[in-house]
Design an enzyme around this catalytic site. Structure first.
Site, PDB file in Angstrom:
ATOM      1  N   ASP A  19      35.342  28.253  40.863  1.00  0.00           N
ATOM      2  CA  ASP A  19      35.672  28.967  41.816  1.00  0.00           C
ATOM      3  C   ASP A  19      37.344  29.001  41.891  1.00  0.00           C
ATOM      4  O   ASP A  19      37.882  28.226  41.379  1.00  0.00           O
ATOM      5  CB  ASP A  19      35.146  28.802  43.045  1.00  0.00           C
ATOM      6  N   ASP A  73      42.940  40.223  36.968  1.00  0.00           N
ATOM      7  CA  ASP A  73      42.343  41.275  36.381  1.00  0.00           C
ATOM      8  C   ASP A  73      42.140  42.454  37.176  1.00  0.00           C
ATOM      9  O   ASP A  73      42.031  42.447  38.526  1.00  0.00           O
ATOM     10  CB  ASP A  73      40.881  40.918  35.821  1.00  0.00           C
ATOM     11  N   ASP A  96      27.660  24.113  42.963  1.00  0.00           N
ATOM     12  CA  ASP A  96      26.838  25.044  42.724  1.00  0.00           C
ATOM     13  C   ASP A  96      26.837  25.523  41.249  1.00  0.00           C
ATOM     14  O   ASP A  96      25.884  26.175  40.657  1.00  0.00           O
ATOM     15  CB  ASP A  96      27.169  26.451  43.274  1.00  0.00           C
ATOM     16  N   GLU A 111      44.401  45.726  28.069  1.00  0.00           N
ATOM     17  CA  GLU A 111      43.435  45.515  27.085  1.00  0.00           C
ATOM     18  C   GLU A 111      43.304  46.791  26.407  1.00  0.00           C
ATOM     19  O   GLU A 111      42.659  47.839  26.719  1.00  0.00           O
ATOM     20  CB  GLU A 111      42.127  45.061  27.884  1.00  0.00           C
ATOM     21  N   ASP A 168      34.604  23.759  39.191  1.00  0.00           N
ATOM     22  CA  ASP A 168      33.522  24.098  40.147  1.00  0.00           C
ATOM     23  C   ASP A 168      33.890  23.046  41.567  1.00  0.00           C
ATOM     24  O   ASP A 168      34.002  21.878  41.404  1.00  0.00           O
ATOM     25  CB  ASP A 168      32.092  23.852  39.826  1.00  0.00           C
ATOM     26  N   ASP A 200      41.607  45.999  32.468  1.00  0.00           N
ATOM     27  CA  ASP A 200      40.368  45.926  31.731  1.00  0.00           C
ATOM     28  C   ASP A 200      40.200  47.345  30.942  1.00  0.00           C
ATOM     29  O   ASP A 200      40.388  48.535  31.720  1.00  0.00           O
ATOM     30  CB  ASP A 200      39.246  45.601  32.452  1.00  0.00           C
ATOM     31  N   ASN A 243      32.336  23.592  44.691  1.00  0.00           N
ATOM     32  CA  ASN A 243      31.151  23.158  45.880  1.00  0.00           C
ATOM     33  C   ASN A 243      29.907  22.887  45.187  1.00  0.00           C
ATOM     34  O   ASN A 243      28.766  23.122  45.762  1.00  0.00           O
ATOM     35  CB  ASN A 243      31.188  24.396  46.321  1.00  0.00           C
ATOM     36  N   HIS A 281      37.736  35.587  26.339  1.00  0.00           N
ATOM     37  CA  HIS A 281      36.357  35.531  26.865  1.00  0.00           C
ATOM     38  C   HIS A 281      35.336  36.353  26.422  1.00  0.00           C
ATOM     39  O   HIS A 281      34.271  36.533  26.434  1.00  0.00           O
ATOM     40  CB  HIS A 281      36.360  35.847  28.370  1.00  0.00           C
ATOM     41  N   ASP A 282      35.872  37.540  25.399  1.00  0.00           N
ATOM     42  CA  ASP A 282      34.886  38.526  24.568  1.00  0.00           C
ATOM     43  C   ASP A 282      34.879  38.137  23.441  1.00  0.00           C
ATOM     44  O   ASP A 282      33.977  38.836  22.661  1.00  0.00           O
ATOM     45  CB  ASP A 282      35.609  39.732  24.856  1.00  0.00           C
TER      46      ASP A 282
END
Length: 565
Positions: free
Chosen positions: A68, A137, A64, A302, A60, A239, A62, A363-364
């Site tokens: 990013d 992606d 939040d 994928e 990160d 994807d 910034n 990530h899945d």
């Protein structure tokens, strides 16, 4: 030179590697050549290593609490130090974030949460300056329901873009058009009162499926690919590529006799008519043709299918995906003999000239350390980085991130919210990268990250592990460097030597060099064949010895790479 021709050159000629070639970590030099030509004989994505970044969770910039593009840019030097060749960045397109970027509202932009197109261009420029490739992606199966195409599609049955999506009347009893189930549970159809029809969504209702049988849809999506290729993107991971085409008649799927309550609802029916349709290969060939207009761009698909169906995605005459993602190491039991069978089956199934690839986590799916434990995570790293083919490392695996507990009130994953309590939550695999021992592990200076950190993050972080010569991070770096130094480990041939209940032994060879990899999948010592006693140890997963192997024994959860065996 066509890829099939280059592969033929690989098989036909003896190779000479120029003496001046020394690949520094992060460099993407493909300067091996056959004896009678100066043409490169391999592609960067064959010899290279891909590193997947889930951008919300990497860095990160910034404050939040969400990662990013500027954050990724800040960490490029770490990736060069680690030695990877390419970065695959999960979806960063404009999105309402119903599925965290996989509900796209604009295929030619960057969501403000992640930055801007200028930020992306700066990241691409800085990555290329360091010899790193960028893979984006591409999410073509569905858009967001906020996408202008869908907003126009749902206004009228006669609208110009009505056929850009899959709309149908319901059955006479008022039920959906067929029995298809969303990948996240519940019907794959949502009724729209405005036009009195149902639209198809293979995932969330906020993610309506595009109609890839419509040539206008294909043209629009191919224009999006061109947009990024012209900016200099080095390839795409596509994807759910196996879902793009659906049965033209939208027939019901047959029941799955193996499904039981308590399992994900998507398994209630066999996905016969909503996935893996023959016509999908024509779409992929068209997609590939777009990339082939540019130099050495890679198309990765994928695909969650058995090996015999997976390999069809290389396409006729290898005109499909360069790398149909091979998730078999994620789906197969962590057992030496099972993996030996898997590797041999996969190697035999790949069409001539096709290039293999391997993945341990994404990530899945649950992380590798969560599935096999800390000790075997080292064995897994050696397996991934010594099998024939392109490896993909998921961010955080190199520091041993495992399954991090997510309190119910902190749950973000829409799948977990749709089907709670079934163990489907993907959040534990998406937690922030742990950079140092600070309050938020160096991920953010904000109040808190978007997902919780590991309770042990003050010790389990890049800064602390980087200084430990025997850490898992050090092992990954040593493996990557060894792979870079030895063509046998990157582009060499594979030969299974032996396997039993606990041990897997195989050979990698290039020209005169032969290297042997031996892996112990158990926690107790395992004897190796006596002939290995004179072998020279190049690397052990324990990072505590080198030189002659001596007693031919693997310690518990140890893997070794040997020469002279």
């Amino acid at each position: 030179m066509r890829e099939t021709d280059k592969f033929e050159a690989y098989k036909k000629f003896d190779w000479v590697v120029l003496a001046s070639i020394r690949h520094a970590p992060g460099r993407n030099v493909t300067t091996a050549r056959v004896m009678d030509t100066a043409e490169p004989a391999i592609f960067w994505w064959q010899r290279g290593i891909v590193y997947q970044i889930y951008p919300r969770s990497y860095q990160d910039s910034n404050d939040d609490g969400v990662g990013d593009l500027k954050g990724i840019r800040q960490r490029l030097d770490y990736l060069v130090w680690l030695g990877v060749d390419a970065i695959w960045i999960s979806s960063v397109y404009p999105s309402p974030m119903a599925d965290f970027g996989y509900d796209v509202s604009d295929y030619c932009g960057i969501d403000p949460l992640f930055g801007s197109l200028a930020d992306f261009d700066a990241l691409l420029r800085d990555a290329h300056a360091r010899g790193l490739k960028i893979i984006l992606d591409f999410v073509p199966n569905h858009t967001s329901d906020h996408h202008p195409w869908f907003l126009e599609s749902r206004t009228s049955r006669d609208g110009a873009k009505r056929d850009w999506y899959i709309w149908r009347d319901g059955k006479t009893d008022g039920s959906p058009p067929n029995n298809w189930i969303s990948q996240f549970g519940g019907p794959a159809w949502t009724y729209d009162k405005r036009t009195n029809q149902w639209y198809l969504h293979s995932f969330l209702r906020e993610q309506p499926d595009l109609n890839w049988r419509n040539p206008a849809v294909r043209d629009a999506m191919f224009e999006a690919l061109d947009f990024w290729l012209k900016r200099g993107v080095d390839g795409f991971r596509v994807d759910v590529i196996w879902l793009l085409i659906k049965d033209a008649a939208l027939r019901d799927n047959p029941r799955n006799p193996a499904w039981a309550p308590g399992q994900a609802e998507i398994g209630r029916y066999l996905q016969v008519h909503n996935a893996d349709q023959p016509e999908v290969h024509d779409v992929i060939a068209e997609m590939r043709a777009i990339l082939d207009r540019y130099s050495e761009r890679v198309l990765i698909g994928e695909i969650y299918l058995p090996i015999e169906r997976l390999v069809a995605y290389y396409g006729k005459d290898l005109a499909g995906a360069h790398l149909p993602f091979n998730f078999q190491l994620i789906l197969t039991a962590w057992d030496a003999q099972a993996i030996a069978r898997l590797v041999e089956e996969y190697e035999k199934a790949i069409p001539p000239g096709g290039w293999p690839n391997w993945v341990l986590s994404n990530h899945d799916q649950p992380r590798i350390a969560a599935r096999v434990g800390d000790a075997q995570a080292r064995v897994a790293a050696m397996l991934l980085l010594t099998l024939r083919g392109t490896p993909t490392i998921y961010y955080g695996d190199e520091i041993g991130l495992a399954r991090i507990a997510i309190p119910p009130e902190a749950t973000q994953d829409p799948w977990e919210k749709n089907e709670p309590g079934l163990g489907l939550n993907r959040d534990p695999s998406r937690t922030p990268m742990q950079w140092d021992g600070g309050a938020n592990a160096g991920f953010t200076d904000g109040a808190r990250p978007w997902l919780p950190l590991d309770a042990d993050h003050r010790a389990q972080n890049v800064e602390s592990l980087r200084g430990d010569p025997r850490s898992l991070l050090s092992l990954y770096r040593e493996l990557i460097q060894l792979r870079r130094d030895h063509f046998a480990l990157s582009i060499g041939a594979f030969r299974l030597l032996a396997s039993n209940a606990h041990t897997l032994i195989y050979e990698r060879g290039f020209r005169e060099e032969r290297l042997v990899v031996a892996l112990n999948f158990s926690g107790v010592p395992q004897a190796l064949p006596a002939k290995f006693a004179e072998a020279r140890l190049l690397l052990t997963t324990h990072l505590d010895r080198e030189g002659p192997l001596g007693e031919p024994t693997l310690r518990g959860s140890e893997g070794v790479i040997m020469s002279g065996a």
